[in-house]
Scaffold this motif. Structure first.
Motif, PDB file in Angstrom:
ATOM      1  N   GLY A   9       0.686  -1.372  -0.100  1.00 54.48           N
ATOM      2  CA  GLY A   9      -0.174   0.073  -0.028  1.00 54.48           C
ATOM      3  C   GLY A   9       0.880   1.341  -0.112  1.00 54.48           C
ATOM      4  O   GLY A   9       0.566   2.256  -0.749  1.00 54.48           O
ATOM      5  N   PHE A  10       2.061   1.292   0.895  1.00 57.05           N
ATOM      6  CA  PHE A  10       3.025   2.356   0.828  1.00 57.05           C
ATOM      7  C   PHE A  10       3.549   2.598  -0.484  1.00 57.05           C
ATOM      8  O   PHE A  10       3.700   3.691  -1.140  1.00 57.05           O
ATOM      9  N   ILE A  11       3.823   1.448  -1.197  1.00 55.41           N
ATOM     10  CA  ILE A  11       4.330   1.628  -2.493  1.00 55.41           C
ATOM     11  C   ILE A  11       3.439   2.260  -3.635  1.00 55.41           C
ATOM     12  O   ILE A  11       3.697   3.122  -4.358  1.00 55.41           O
ATOM     13  N   ARG A  12       1.973   1.971  -3.596  1.00 55.60           N
ATOM     14  CA  ARG A  12       1.030   2.331  -4.310  1.00 55.60           C
ATOM     15  C   ARG A  12       0.818   3.749  -4.124  1.00 55.60           C
ATOM     16  O   ARG A  12       0.935   4.432  -4.916  1.00 55.60           O
ATOM     17  N   ILE A  15       3.658   5.565  -5.541  1.00 56.59           N
ATOM     18  CA  ILE A  15       3.776   5.646  -7.174  1.00 56.59           C
ATOM     19  C   ILE A  15       2.764   6.862  -7.727  1.00 56.59           C
ATOM     20  O   ILE A  15       2.691   7.728  -8.435  1.00 56.59           O
ATOM     21  N   LEU A  16       1.449   6.824  -6.887  1.00 59.25           N
ATOM     22  CA  LEU A  16       0.501   7.610  -7.150  1.00 59.25           C
ATOM     23  C   LEU A  16       0.984   9.195  -6.987  1.00 59.25           C
ATOM     24  O   LEU A  16       0.859  10.272  -7.679  1.00 59.25           O
ATOM     25  N   HIS A  17       1.842   9.360  -5.737  1.00 61.17           N
ATOM     26  CA  HIS A  17       2.396  10.732  -5.492  1.00 61.17           C
ATOM     27  C   HIS A  17       3.164  11.216  -6.731  1.00 61.17           C
ATOM     28  O   HIS A  17       3.207  12.445  -7.215  1.00 61.17           O
ATOM     29  N   LEU A  78      -9.053  10.432 -10.657  1.00 68.41           N
ATOM     30  CA  LEU A  78      -9.335   9.302  -9.514  1.00 68.41           C
ATOM     31  C   LEU A  78      -8.269   9.213  -8.593  1.00 68.41           C
ATOM     32  O   LEU A  78      -8.207   8.960  -7.516  1.00 68.41           O
ATOM     33  N   GLY A  79      -7.138   9.142  -9.570  1.00 68.12           N
ATOM     34  CA  GLY A  79      -5.827   8.704  -8.803  1.00 68.12           C
ATOM     35  C   GLY A  79      -5.404   9.898  -7.726  1.00 68.12           C
ATOM     36  O   GLY A  79      -4.937   9.624  -6.855  1.00 68.12           O
ATOM     37  N   ARG A  80      -5.491  10.998  -8.295  1.00 70.97           N
ATOM     38  CA  ARG A  80      -5.163  12.525  -7.402  1.00 70.97           C
ATOM     39  C   ARG A  80      -6.093  12.279  -6.421  1.00 70.97           C
ATOM     40  O   ARG A  80      -5.731  12.831  -5.118  1.00 70.97           O
ATOM     41  N   LEU A  83      -5.172   9.766  -3.690  1.00 69.43           N
ATOM     42  CA  LEU A  83      -3.797  10.281  -3.322  1.00 69.43           C
ATOM     43  C   LEU A  83      -4.410  11.191  -2.117  1.00 69.43           C
ATOM     44  O   LEU A  83      -3.652  10.999  -1.002  1.00 69.43           O
ATOM     45  N   ALA A  84      -5.110  12.229  -2.369  1.00 70.29           N
ATOM     46  CA  ALA A  84      -5.545  13.042  -1.319  1.00 70.29           C
ATOM     47  C   ALA A  84      -6.027  12.494  -0.091  1.00 70.29           C
ATOM     48  O   ALA A  84      -5.610  12.649   1.238  1.00 70.29           O
ATOM     49  N   TYR A  85      -6.895  11.347  -0.335  1.00 71.14           N
ATOM     50  CA  TYR A  85      -7.355  10.549   0.628  1.00 71.14           C
ATOM     51  C   TYR A  85      -6.472   9.854   1.472  1.00 71.14           C
ATOM     52  O   TYR A  85      -6.517   9.717   2.671  1.00 71.14           O
TER      53      TYR A  85
END
Length: 100
Positions: A9-12, A15-17, A78-80, A83-85
């Motif tokens: 989950g941290f890796i995902r 990646i999103l960041h 959706l990815g951004r 990421l905020a969530y």
């Protein structure tokens, strides 16, 4: 990778960041994650990227680099949003698990 199920989950999120900041590609992401102590093989990272794309967090395009093709990823709206969530939840978790 040790404790892979916990840190995936941290890796995902990582990646999103980067995908929210701009374009990225797999090899660059493997090197970037390596700078943070994550050791991923292409056989681990690429299915993760493809899965994030299928779920709508990333979008990709193919670019020609010399004689090869490179798949470039970028965060979707959706990815951004995700990421905020995740950042909010990470702040909450950090406050809870940080040694006092």
């Amino acid at each position: 990778m040790e404790h892979q199920d916990l840190i995936s989950g941290f890796i995902r999120i990582h990646i999103l960041h980067h995908a929210a900041e701009g374009d990225l590609y797999g090899n660059w992401m493997i090197e970037e994650l390596g700078r943070h102590g994550y050791r991923l093989s292409p056989g681990t990272l690429y299915p993760m990227l493809h899965g994030m794309e299928r779920k709508g967090y990333l979008e990709s395009r193919t670019e020609r680099v010399g004689r090869t093709q490179r798949r470039i990823y970028r965060a979707t709206s959706l990815g951004r949003e995700a990421l905020a969530y995740a950042r909010d939840k990470l702040r909450e978790l950090t406050g809870e698990v940080r040694p006092r």
